[in-house]
Design an enzyme around this catalytic site. Structure first.
Site, mmCIF file in Angstrom:
data_model
loop_
_atom_site.group_PDB
_atom_site.id
_atom_site.type_symbol
_atom_site.label_atom_id
_atom_site.label_comp_id
_atom_site.label_asym_id
_atom_site.label_seq_id
_atom_site.Cartn_x
_atom_site.Cartn_y
_atom_site.Cartn_z
ATOM 1 N N ASN A 12 -26.378 0.598 21.662
ATOM 2 C CA ASN A 12 -25.000 0.184 21.396
ATOM 3 C C ASN A 12 -25.015 -1.344 21.340
ATOM 4 O OD1 ASN A 12 -22.304 -0.467 21.430
ATOM 5 N ND2 ASN A 12 -21.929 0.243 23.527
ATOM 6 N N LYS A 14 -22.716 -3.417 20.574
ATOM 7 C CA LYS A 14 -21.442 -4.082 20.901
ATOM 8 C C LYS A 14 -21.146 -5.168 19.850
ATOM 9 C CE LYS A 14 -22.189 -2.727 25.606
ATOM 10 N NZ LYS A 14 -21.869 -2.848 26.993
ATOM 11 N N HIS A 97 -15.737 4.694 24.820
ATOM 12 C CA HIS A 97 -16.544 3.772 25.630
ATOM 13 C C HIS A 97 -15.628 3.067 26.635
ATOM 14 C CE1 HIS A 97 -18.950 0.301 26.751
ATOM 15 N NE2 HIS A 97 -19.999 1.011 26.373
ATOM 16 N N GLU A 99 -15.409 0.117 27.581
ATOM 17 C CA GLU A 99 -14.827 -1.153 27.124
ATOM 18 C C GLU A 99 -13.609 -0.885 26.246
ATOM 19 O OE1 GLU A 99 -18.449 -2.944 25.665
ATOM 20 O OE2 GLU A 99 -19.134 -3.087 27.738
ATOM 21 N N GLU A 168 -21.394 7.100 31.712
ATOM 22 C CA GLU A 168 -21.587 5.661 31.883
ATOM 23 C C GLU A 168 -20.680 5.173 33.000
ATOM 24 O OE1 GLU A 168 -23.252 3.594 28.185
ATOM 25 O OE2 GLU A 168 -21.107 3.681 27.937
ATOM 26 N N GLY A 174 -23.358 -3.398 31.944
ATOM 27 C CA GLY A 174 -23.515 -4.847 31.789
ATOM 28 C C GLY A 174 -23.599 -5.608 33.095
ATOM 29 N N SER A 214 -26.689 -0.493 32.391
ATOM 30 C CA SER A 214 -27.811 -1.305 32.883
ATOM 31 C C SER A 214 -29.163 -0.594 32.797
ATOM 32 C CB SER A 214 -27.539 -1.801 34.306
ATOM 33 O OG SER A 214 -26.438 -2.687 34.309
HETATM 34 P P1 PGA Z 1 -25.506 -2.018 29.214
HETATM 35 O O1 PGA Z 1 -24.354 -1.314 28.354
HETATM 36 O O2 PGA Z 1 -26.796 -1.280 28.927
HETATM 37 O O3 PGA Z 1 -25.553 -3.433 28.694
HETATM 38 O O4 PGA Z 1 -25.116 -1.926 30.642
HETATM 39 C C1 PGA Z 1 -24.323 0.084 28.180
HETATM 40 C C2 PGA Z 1 -23.155 0.476 27.328
HETATM 41 O O5 PGA Z 1 -22.120 -0.199 27.381
HETATM 42 O O6 PGA Z 1 -23.211 1.462 26.574
#
Ligand code: PGA
Length: 264
Positions: A12, A14, A97, A99, A168, A174, A214
């Site tokens: 992903n 982003k 997601h 976010e 998640e 993140g 992460s």
């Molecule tokens: P990350 O993000 O691996 O940077 O923690 C995962 C995601 O948002 O799908």
């Protein structure tokens, strides 16, 4: 990872990478992949989907999107429909997601409407669920997942070839603070139990459940070794060709090992 299940590794991206950067990555990735790779899907930004899909042609890499709107056309300034994604070359879309849920206030109902439309236009979907730090501390993690899964998927016809679930935990995205493999396994098992309630036992065993939050080169193999973790949804670590391909290569080694051990 269960024997006989080919894992799915998803990047992903982003809001990172321009078109040139996306194309350079997608063009270079096949040479860094093992001979018999797991599923490899990448979700670049909207503006890079078409170019990335062209660059992926002839390889096993699948290009998708990170979001979409649930109507085909209309006065929805700034939005992109599932049909437009398909037209650009996307084969899947990430929906719900955290976010999107947190920064853009997406509800479970909205996610469900998007899932319906995405499937109707021929996209595969990755539906994301996960609890926040506060919800976990209050002992509500199981309940939150159950509510999200039911509200996003209850009215959806089950199909393991088009629907993927991603667990998640919001506190892990993140932050560099991933769930431990055991903790993730416990939550994945719970997700499968909820899917069983919603769709029945047979299909819930077939649906791929990805872990995200992460994931890095050092924890990926340990997460993938857990029986109910069928793949990974990777943000930060998917932006580096070296790290992403290492995770893919390591998962392919795990598949070979598990086949060997089970005499397949
Ligand atoms: P990350 O993000 O691996 O940077 O923690 C995962 C995601 O948002 O799908």
């Amino acid at each position: 990872m269960r024997t006989g299940v080919n894992p799915l590794i998803v990047g992903n991206w982003k809001m990172y990478k321009t078109r040139d950067e996306s194309v350079a990555f997608v063009s270079a990735l096949p040479d860094a992949l093992p001979e018999d790779p797991p599923g490899v899907w990448i979700a670049p930004s909207f503006t890079s989907i078409h170019a990335a899909a062209e660059a992926a042609e002839g390889s096993s890499i699948v290009i998708g999107a990170q979001n979409m709107w649930f109507e085909d056309n209309g006065a929805f300034t700034g939005e992109i429909s599932g049909r437009m994604l398909v037209d650009a070359g996307a084969q899947f879309v990430i929906l719900g997601h955290s976010e999107r849920r947190q920064l853009f206030h997406e509800s479970n109902e909205l996610v469900q409407a998007k899932v319906k439309k995405a499937l109707a236009v021929g996209l595969k979907v990755i539906v994301c669920v996960g609890e926040t730090d506060a919800e976990r501390e209050q002992g509500k993690a199981f309940e939150v997942l159950e509510t999200q899964i039911k509200a996003c998927l209850a009215q959806i016809e089950p199909d393991e070839s088009t629907i993927v679930l991603a667990y998640e935990p919001v506190w892990a995205i993140g932050t560099g603070k991933a769930a431990t493999p055991e903790m993730a396994q416990e939550m994945h098992r719970h997700c499968r139990e909820v899917l069983k309630k919603v769709w029945g036992g047979k299909i819930s065993e077939k649906i791929l459940i990805l872990y995200g939050g992460s994931v890095k080169t050092d924890n990926a193999p340990f997460l993938l070794k857990q029986p109910d973790i069928d793949g990974l949804l990777i943000g930060g670590a998917s932006l580096s060709l070296e790290n992403f391909s290492k995770i893919i290569n390591d998962s392919s080694i795990l598949v070979s090992e598990s086949k060997r051990m089970s005499g397949l």
